[in-house]
Design a protein around this motif. Structure first.
Motif, PDB file in Angstrom:
ATOM      1  N   THR A  86       6.066   0.672   4.525  1.00  0.00           N
ATOM      2  CA  THR A  86       6.400   2.074   4.743  1.00  0.00           C
ATOM      3  C   THR A  86       6.276   2.898   3.460  1.00  0.00           C
ATOM      4  O   THR A  86       6.255   4.116   3.511  1.00  0.00           O
ATOM      5  N   ASN A  87       6.195   2.211   2.318  1.00  0.00           N
ATOM      6  CA  ASN A  87       6.034   2.899   1.036  1.00  0.00           C
ATOM      7  C   ASN A  87       4.586   3.382   0.893  1.00  0.00           C
ATOM      8  O   ASN A  87       3.650   2.588   1.000  1.00  0.00           O
ATOM      9  N   PRO A  88       4.364   4.682   0.632  1.00  0.00           N
ATOM     10  CA  PRO A  88       2.991   5.186   0.483  1.00  0.00           C
ATOM     11  C   PRO A  88       2.193   4.454  -0.588  1.00  0.00           C
ATOM     12  O   PRO A  88       0.968   4.331  -0.468  1.00  0.00           O
ATOM     13  N   ALA A  89       2.884   3.946  -1.610  1.00  0.00           N
ATOM     14  CA  ALA A  89       2.178   3.222  -2.670  1.00  0.00           C
ATOM     15  C   ALA A  89       1.542   1.951  -2.116  1.00  0.00           C
ATOM     16  O   ALA A  89       0.451   1.552  -2.542  1.00  0.00           O
ATOM     17  N   VAL A  90       2.221   1.303  -1.171  1.00  0.00           N
ATOM     18  CA  VAL A  90       1.667   0.091  -0.546  1.00  0.00           C
ATOM     19  C   VAL A  90       0.398   0.441   0.226  1.00  0.00           C
ATOM     20  O   VAL A  90      -0.615  -0.267   0.146  1.00  0.00           O
ATOM     21  N   ILE A  91       0.446   1.536   0.978  1.00  0.00           N
ATOM     22  CA  ILE A  91      -0.719   1.953   1.746  1.00  0.00           C
ATOM     23  C   ILE A  91      -1.879   2.304   0.819  1.00  0.00           C
ATOM     24  O   ILE A  91      -3.042   1.980   1.104  1.00  0.00           O
TER      25      ILE A  91
END
Length: 212
Positions: free
Chosen positions: A186-191
């Motif tokens: 859910t973290n944008p950094a992961v995406i």
């Protein structure tokens, strides 16, 4: 068109697999074709409802592997498929299939996305979503009650009797087949990291296909 780039996303029930698939679809420029493994449960429509409700849907044998493998192969070749749709309130396959057109990226998401050798060998990139069990069970509870017409007691009983033991026996070990193990997603950094990885891997995939 060249063969599609096939991405598998596995993890426990409620881990955030479908969220990652949708977020990647929004973040990656080429159109993504998403396949939910949940739609490939065996068709139980000929059985009485009580028997359908008693089936263990968290065991690999609940999946129609032949049709799933055939559809993934067809989409990866650039062919349109008639994808089944599963009705979770009736515990049966819907009478009408859904026409799905291929895209340059095909994403298969589900608890057993990295389980079967016939599927794993088709994947160009395999992800496993590692999410705390408490988070997963709460997400499953909310989803099944609000979206699938279940009762709280029914969801809890199913989790304790089949979901948890099946996860430990069949799902968790499949992370050994993963190229990447990622947190909830859910973290944008992961995406962002996944988007860069997918774009890079897809470019290498296309270059290899061109050289053949």
């Amino acid at each position: 068109m060249a063969d599609a780039f096939v991405l598998g996303i596995a993890g426990g029930s409620g881990a955030g697999k479908s969220t990652i698939a949708k977020d990647l679809s929004a973040a990656v420029d080429p159109e993504i074709t998403i396949i939910s493994l949940d739609d490939y449960y065996e068709d139980l429509s000929e059985l009485p409802l009580a028997e359908r409700e008693d089936r263990n849907f968290d065991h690999p044998d609940a999946i129609d592997w032949d049709r799933l493998v055939a559809d993934v192969e067809a989409l990866s070749r650039g062919e349109t498929v008639a994808m089944p749709q599963y009705d979770f309130e009736k515990h049966a396959r819907a009478p009408t299939a859904r026409t799905v057109d291929p895209g340059p990226i095909v994403v298969l998401e589900g608890i057993f996305a990295l389980y079967h050798d016939r599927i794993v060998t088709q994947l160009d990139l395999a992800l496993y979503v590692q999410t705390d069990a408490d988070v997963r069970v709460l997400r499953r509870l909310q989803r099944d009650v609000t979206e699938r017409g279940r009762t709280v007691d029914g969801v809890v009983e199913q989790y304790l009797s089949t979901v948890k033991p099946m996860h430990e026996q069949f799902v968790e070990p499949t992370k050994e087949n993963a190229d990447l193990i990622v947190p909830e997603g859910t973290n944008p950094a992961v995406i962002d990291v996944l988007r860069e990885k997918v774009v890079s891997e897809m470019a290498a995939h296309r270059e290899a296909a061109t050289e053949l």
